[in-house]
Structure formats: C-alpha cells, structure tokens
Write an enzyme that holds these catalytic residues in place. Structure first.
Site, short mmCIF file in Angstrom:
data_model
loop_
_atom_site.label_atom_id
_atom_site.label_comp_id
_atom_site.label_asym_id
_atom_site.label_seq_id
_atom_site.Cartn_x
_atom_site.Cartn_y
_atom_site.Cartn_z
N SER A 241 0.82 -1.14 -0.02
CA SER A 241 0.02 0.22 -0.01
C SER A 241 1.06 1.18 0.02
O SER A 241 0.45 2.20 -0.59
CB SER A 241 -0.68 0.00 1.25
OG SER A 241 -0.42 -0.32 2.46
N HIS A 271 -1.94 -8.77 2.06
CA HIS A 271 -1.54 -7.55 2.92
C HIS A 271 -2.81 -7.20 3.83
O HIS A 271 -3.00 -8.07 4.49
CB HIS A 271 -1.52 -6.48 1.67
CG HIS A 271 -0.76 -5.19 2.16
ND1 HIS A 271 -0.12 -4.83 3.18
CD2 HIS A 271 -0.78 -4.11 1.58
CE1 HIS A 271 0.36 -3.83 3.24
NE2 HIS A 271 -0.15 -3.09 2.35
N HIS A 318 5.68 -12.76 7.77
CA HIS A 318 6.11 -11.34 7.49
C HIS A 318 6.99 -11.45 6.44
O HIS A 318 8.04 -12.34 6.57
CB HIS A 318 6.10 -10.32 8.51
CG HIS A 318 5.97 -8.95 8.16
ND1 HIS A 318 6.99 -8.09 7.65
CD2 HIS A 318 4.77 -8.33 8.26
CE1 HIS A 318 6.46 -7.18 7.36
NE2 HIS A 318 5.34 -7.06 7.88
N ARG A 327 2.85 -4.54 16.78
CA ARG A 327 1.46 -4.25 16.95
C ARG A 327 0.66 -5.05 17.30
O ARG A 327 -0.18 -4.61 17.99
CB ARG A 327 1.20 -3.93 15.44
CG ARG A 327 2.15 -2.84 14.66
CD ARG A 327 1.79 -2.56 13.27
NE ARG A 327 2.22 -3.79 12.53
CZ ARG A 327 2.23 -4.06 11.20
NH1 ARG A 327 1.70 -2.89 10.47
NH2 ARG A 327 2.51 -5.14 10.60
N ASP A 373 -2.30 -8.56 11.93
CA ASP A 373 -3.71 -8.99 11.60
C ASP A 373 -4.12 -10.07 12.49
O ASP A 373 -5.18 -10.42 12.66
CB ASP A 373 -3.68 -9.30 10.14
CG ASP A 373 -3.44 -8.19 9.28
OD1 ASP A 373 -3.92 -7.11 9.60
OD2 ASP A 373 -2.73 -8.40 8.32
C1 LIG Z 1 3.11 -12.17 4.82
C2 LIG Z 1 3.51 -13.25 3.82
C3 LIG Z 1 2.70 -12.95 2.46
C4 LIG Z 1 5.09 -13.10 3.56
O1 LIG Z 1 5.50 -13.94 2.40
P1 LIG Z 1 6.83 -14.49 2.16
O2 LIG Z 1 7.84 -13.12 2.42
O3 LIG Z 1 7.05 -14.94 1.01
O4 LIG Z 1 7.34 -15.39 3.48
P2 LIG Z 1 8.32 -16.46 3.42
O5 LIG Z 1 9.59 -16.02 2.68
O6 LIG Z 1 8.34 -16.84 4.86
O7 LIG Z 1 7.49 -17.78 2.62
C5 LIG Z 1 8.20 -18.93 2.50
C6 LIG Z 1 7.01 -19.93 2.28
O8 LIG Z 1 6.24 -19.99 3.59
C7 LIG Z 1 4.79 -20.03 3.20
N1 LIG Z 1 4.41 -19.20 4.49
C8 LIG Z 1 4.68 -18.06 4.92
N2 LIG Z 1 3.81 -17.57 5.96
C9 LIG Z 1 2.89 -18.76 5.93
C10 LIG Z 1 1.99 -18.92 6.72
N3 LIG Z 1 1.41 -17.89 7.69
N4 LIG Z 1 1.27 -19.96 6.83
C11 LIG Z 1 1.65 -20.93 5.92
N5 LIG Z 1 2.61 -20.71 4.88
C12 LIG Z 1 3.44 -19.79 4.90
C13 LIG Z 1 4.98 -19.06 2.02
O9 LIG Z 1 3.51 -19.47 1.18
C14 LIG Z 1 6.29 -19.70 1.11
O10 LIG Z 1 5.57 -20.92 0.46
P3 LIG Z 1 6.12 -21.52 -0.83
O11 LIG Z 1 7.82 -21.54 -0.69
O12 LIG Z 1 5.67 -22.80 -0.80
O13 LIG Z 1 5.65 -20.71 -1.64
C15 LIG Z 1 3.11 -14.71 4.40
O14 LIG Z 1 4.05 -14.89 5.54
C16 LIG Z 1 1.70 -15.14 4.33
O15 LIG Z 1 0.89 -15.39 3.66
N6 LIG Z 1 1.17 -14.80 5.64
C17 LIG Z 1 -0.36 -15.09 5.92
C18 LIG Z 1 -0.94 -13.95 5.50
C19 LIG Z 1 -0.72 -12.63 6.49
O16 LIG Z 1 -1.03 -12.82 7.55
N7 LIG Z 1 -0.58 -11.42 5.78
C20 LIG Z 1 -0.45 -10.33 6.47
C21 LIG Z 1 0.79 -9.82 6.36
S1 LIG Z 1 1.02 -8.32 7.29
#
Ligand SMILES: CC(C)(COP(=O)(O)OP(=O)(O)OC[C@H]1O[C@@H](n2cnc3c(N)ncnc32)[C@H](O)[C@@H]1OP(=O)(O)O)[C@@H](O)C(=O)NCCC(=O)NCCS
Length: 441
Positions: A241, A271, A318, A327, A373
C-alpha cells in the site's frame, strides 16, 4: 492550517538541503548488491526507496520517526480521560518528525473537524454499487468520487511551478484524511445497518468520531479506534500500500488517486485483507469443532489441516519482520487490560502459543510469528463489530496517515517519477552468455 503547513515547509527545506549535501559527497556509494534470484522473488531485501516517516527493523518491528510503539503509547497525547494515543499526534510526528504537544494535537483535530465535509455525489456514487460489493470496493469508489475535490489536480491543470507542488498536495492530504472517517462510516452503515446513517459529532476527535458515526458509543471502542488508527498507520515504504501510493504519486497523480491505488493493494489477502481472513478462519475453526473455546490440541489439529489443504495460516508470517509484531503485542496488552476473559481473545492467545512451533517445524517459513492482523479482529468482535469484511476499511483509514504524510514528503523533496528497469528471462539468458549489452534500457 497555517502553523503545521509552515512548519512542514521549513523542515522540508532544511531536509532537502541536507539530502543535496549528502548526495554530493556520497551519491556514488553502492548501497547493496542485487542477486539474480531477488528480482524473481518480489525484490525482497533490495534497498530501492526512501520513505522518511518510519523504518522497520526485522527484530524490533516498526519505529515511527525513531519511536517504538510502546514509547508512543506512553508519549503521545491522549483524549480526555483516555489512555491510548490520539492518531492526530501520530500524524504530527510522521509529517514533522517531532513529538507533538497536546496543543499541536488539538490543532490537527480542529483542522480535520473543519475539513470533514463530504459532498453528496460521493455518497451517490457509493450507492450506485450493489450491496453485495465488498466494503473495500465501496470505500475506494468513494475516495475516487471525492477526487473531484483535489486542489492539486485543479492547480496542475491551470499550470503551477514544480516547487509549489508540495503545497496543494499538503492541502489535499489534510482534506482527504479529514473526510475518510465519514466515507468509511457511510460504507459500514449502508452495508450493515439498513442504510441508516449517523451525522458526525463536530466536537469529537478523528478516531472517536469514526466510532460515533459507525454507531459505537462505548468509550472502550473509541479508545480501541485511537490505538488501532495509530498502530496501523505506517510500515516503512516497501509494503504494497505504501509503495503503490508512492509509485502512483510519482506520476504526479493527485493524493486522492494515489491513495486509492494504494488501498486497492491493501485490499489483497496477503496484505491488509489478512485481518478479515484471520477472524473468518477462527470462526470456521469454532464452527467445525463446535465450541467457542477450542483447546490447544484442537487448534493444533486445525492448523495442520489448513496447511495440508495448501492454505496459509492467516495472521502469521511477514516479508520483513522476524519476531512477534509489536503491533500484535500492543493489541494483546489492550485486550489484557479491557477484556481478559473474552473467549475469542483467549483463543487468539492460544493460537499464538500453538502456531509458531508448527510453522517453524515446516522449515521453509522465515517468520513463524504473528503479525498485526492476528489480533485486531478479536478486539473488534468484542465490541460488536462482527462484520469482518469491513475490517480492511479501518486499516485503510489508518494507513492514510502514513502514506499521505510520505506523499507530502515525496513532493516537498521533488522526488522523480519512479521507473525501475525490468528484464525478460530471455534477456537474462543472453546476459549469462556474456552478451550484456541487452541491459541497456
Ligand atoms: C506475509 C507473507 C505474504 C510473507 O510472505 P513471504 O515473505 O513470501 O514469506 P516466506 O519467505 O516466509 O515464505 C516462504 C514459504 O512459507 C510459506 N508461508 C509463509 N507464511 C505462511 C503462513 N502464515 N502459513 C503457511 N505458509 C506460510 C509461504 O507461502 C512460502 O511457501 P512456498 O515457498 O511454498 O511458496 C506470508 O507470511 C503469508 O502469506 N502470511 C499469511 C497472510 C498474512 O498474514 N498476511 C499479512 C501480512 S502483514
């Protein structure tokens, strides 16, 4: 509005001179190395942006102008009888880089009260959408309709000097922030409360008035809104954002267009939409197990099931943070004080104990800890705000404080059009073969 605007201009001029000096001496210093893999991985870890309002430390979490969330909960002025910071104070800190006095905060509150009028065509535009539309669609549509009021767009069309851009961007920022609670509350009451609307209370602070117009008069909910609006405001410049608002603003799209673009990014489930996903996920867990208070074992089994179905556990992980999000901790402290016996809140705390070890055991997740969140929905449900599809709208109202303060800085510093170089995989292959002339843009 003079005082704040004049102070901003003085700060910005000094800062611009400092940056000029800094670049004249150090402009050629490399700031990092980019690996080929990084450009295929969402540009993680590439430093490529300046955002003056906040900085994210992977271990400590966010600092707003150098202040942590616990420090700000202590130092920022409060509403009469309240204990949580007023978001007006946080905005003052973000835009000026200085902690506000109570008088400074009153000044921002009074400017936003005076500028909060929303023209009727905005409501008519929202009314044109079906009730089935997502609240974020209605909210952003309302912001787009409000763009007719942009001073920057009008003055740009008439022809203004580049060095005056900051001034109307600042005016638009104050107008837009002042008007957002009215639009958000309108969306809420239209979609969930039979289209019965509540007029603003001209004496209330910005977050308190949002609660009032939504129909929540509980002082606890108003305090929650003050905390919520403060902690969701900014998370440095690279998140979807903030980056989108900055990028679109770099094309000199006005603050209404830039903010609306950024909020379309906030509406994505990876997000801002994750806060609705968290509470939806917990409600589904409660339904499936048939209890409002699932045990830790039941939660663990449900987490494993979620992962087995190839889904993410919402509220955990994250892109930058590597510890529990402060937070999350601030909201946990709020709930310990105001609602320690609430079964939904207790479930959130149990999830906090159960999820990290499971995510860690998978070995691939860089951050198994909760983000902002993971907690917010349970607090909102406690006060009766159960319509979880609306939660991202609250996030968006708060996010305006950070992304629009940053946009004012972008224009005050005359930052240019953003335009990074992209490549094709074919061009990468040629480069690997030593034909590096293909990098020429
Ligand atoms: C926030 C987020 C998008 C960050 O993504 P990222 O930087 O790619 O995170 P990572 O490097 O740790 O990801 C590595 C792997 O772990 C997985 N992973 C990360 N967080 C996860 C979670 N909460 N549950 C399950 N799997 C998760 C990813 O999907 C990725 O899998 P892949 O290699 O099979 O594609 C991710 O942690 C997520 O999807 N969280 C849940 C949604 C959420 O809470 N979003 C709000 C963010 S403030």
């Amino acid at each position: 509005m003079g005082i704040l605007k004049d102070r901003f201009k003085a700060k910005a001029d000094t800062h611009a001179a400092e940056i000029k000096e800094l670049l004249s001496k150090n402009g050629d210093k490399p700031i990092g190395e980019v690996k080929l893999s990084q450009i295929y991985q969402g540009m993680r870890g590439i430093t490529g942006l300046v955002s003056e309002t906040s900085l994210l430390d992977a271990q400590e979490g966010i600092r707003f102008r150098g202040y942590s969330i616990p420090e700000l909960r202590e130092k920022l002025p409060k509403a009469n009888g309240g204990t949580e910071p007023l978001p007006e104070g946080l905005f003052h800190l973000l835009i000026l880089g200085e902690l506000p006095t109570a008088e400074d905060v009153n000044f921002v509150t009074s400017v936003w009260q005076r500028r909060s009028h929303v023209p009727n065509h905005v409501f008519a535009t929202i009314d044109a959408l079906p009730l089935t539309a997502h609240p974020m669609t209605m909210f952003v549509t309302g912001v787009m309709a409000l763009q007719t009021e942009s001073n920057f767009a009008k003055q740009y069309a008439e022809g203004i000097s580049k060095k005056d851009y900051w001034s109307t961007v600042f005016d638009d920022t104050m107008d837009l922030i002042a008007r957002l609670p009215r639009i958000a509350a309108y969306v809420y009451r239209r979609k969930y409360k039979d289209n019965k609307h509540i007029q603003p209370d001209g004496l209330l602070d910005w977050a308190g008035n949002l609660a009032h117009m939504m129909g929540f008069e509980d002082e606890g909910f108003k305090e929650l809104m003050r905390l919520y609006m403060t902690i969701h405001s900014d998370h440095e410049g690279g998140n979807v954002s903030a980056h989108t608002t900055h990028l679109v603003g770099s094309a000199l799209s006005d603050p209404y267009l830039s903010y609306a673009a950024g909020m379309n990014g906030l509406a994505g489930p990876l997000h801002g939409l994750a806060n609705q996903e968290v509470i939806k996920w917990i409600f589904e867990l409660q339904n499936e197990i048939g209890t409002k208070s699932p045990t830790k074992e039941q939660i663990a089994a449900y987490v494993k099931k979620t992962l087995k179905e190839g889904k993410v556990v919402p509220g955990y992980g994250h892109a930058v943070l590597r510890k529990t999000d402060p937070r999350f901790t601030a909201q946990m402290e709020f709930s310990k004080k105001h609602m320690p016996k609430d079964p939904l809140v207790q479930t959130v705390w149990n999830i906090y104990e159960v999820v990290p070890p499971i995510l860690k055991s998978l070995g691939k997740i860089k951050n198994p800890w909760p983000n902002v969140d993971a907690h917010s929905g349970a607090l909102l449900v406690h006060y009766g705000l159960v319509e979880y599809e609306f939660y991202t709208v609250l996030f968006a109202v708060s996010r305006a404080l950070g992304v629009l303060a940053s946009l004012c800085w972008d224009r005050a510093l005359n930052l240019p059009l953003e335009r990074p170089k992209s490549v094709t995989t074919r061009s990468v292959k040629l480069w690997l073969e030593g034909k590096d002339e293909i990098w020429e843009g």
